[in-house]
Design a protein around this motif. Sequence first.
Motif, short mmCIF file in Angstrom:
data_model
loop_
_atom_site.label_atom_id
_atom_site.label_comp_id
_atom_site.label_asym_id
_atom_site.label_seq_id
_atom_site.Cartn_x
_atom_site.Cartn_y
_atom_site.Cartn_z
N THR A 231 0.83 -1.20 0.00
CA THR A 231 0.00 0.00 0.00
C THR A 231 0.87 1.25 0.00
O THR A 231 2.02 1.22 0.43
N ALA B 11 -9.34 -1.65 3.57
CA ALA B 11 -10.11 -1.46 2.33
C ALA B 11 -9.26 -1.77 1.10
O ALA B 11 -9.74 -2.40 0.15
N ILE B 12 -8.01 -1.36 1.12
CA ILE B 12 -7.11 -1.65 0.00
C ILE B 12 -6.86 -3.15 -0.10
O ILE B 12 -6.92 -3.74 -1.19
N ALA C 229 -8.72 -5.59 1.00
CA ALA C 229 -9.95 -6.28 0.60
C ALA C 229 -10.13 -6.24 -0.91
O ALA C 229 -10.60 -7.21 -1.52
N GLU C 230 -9.75 -5.13 -1.53
CA GLU C 230 -9.87 -5.03 -2.98
C GLU C 230 -8.98 -6.07 -3.68
O GLU C 230 -9.28 -6.50 -4.79
N ALA C 231 -7.92 -6.49 -3.01
CA ALA C 231 -7.02 -7.52 -3.56
C ALA C 231 -7.37 -8.91 -3.05
O ALA C 231 -6.64 -9.86 -3.29
N ASN D 137 -8.21 2.12 6.42
CA ASN D 137 -7.94 2.38 5.01
C ASN D 137 -7.11 1.26 4.40
O ASN D 137 -7.36 0.83 3.27
#
Length: 129
Positions: free
Chosen positions: A31, A60-61, A63-65, A57
């Motif tokens: 990140t 969230a990053i 989770a997108e992966a 935050n």
Amino acid sequence: MKSLAPPSIAPPFARYSHGVEVPPDWRIVRTSGQLALGSEGVVPAGTEDQATLCFANVDAILAEAGMASSDVFHVSAFVTDRAHMAGYMAARDAYFAGREVLPSSTLMIVSGFTRPEFTVEVEVWAAAP
């Protein structure tokens, strides 16, 4: 992942690993540094609350992966004063509570961030099959 703790060096100062080995062929996510800025644009007042938002935050990053906090193998954090270390460390310890293998960790004191109200920034490396 495997924690690396050579008996020839002093143990870590806090809840982290000196090193972490990532198995071959795992996907890696890194990140950017996350500041405590929520989607509504509000910055929490205290360092612990700011660090908690930074980790949210990060979540969230990840989770997108398709990853989660359990996949983090390294965390770097930056605080603007030694007085902010305790708040950051409380949030970090809560974020990694219950982990068998703790991530490696770097914590630095810096002169400041893009806005004066920010007291902490957090970035991570994560890996998963």
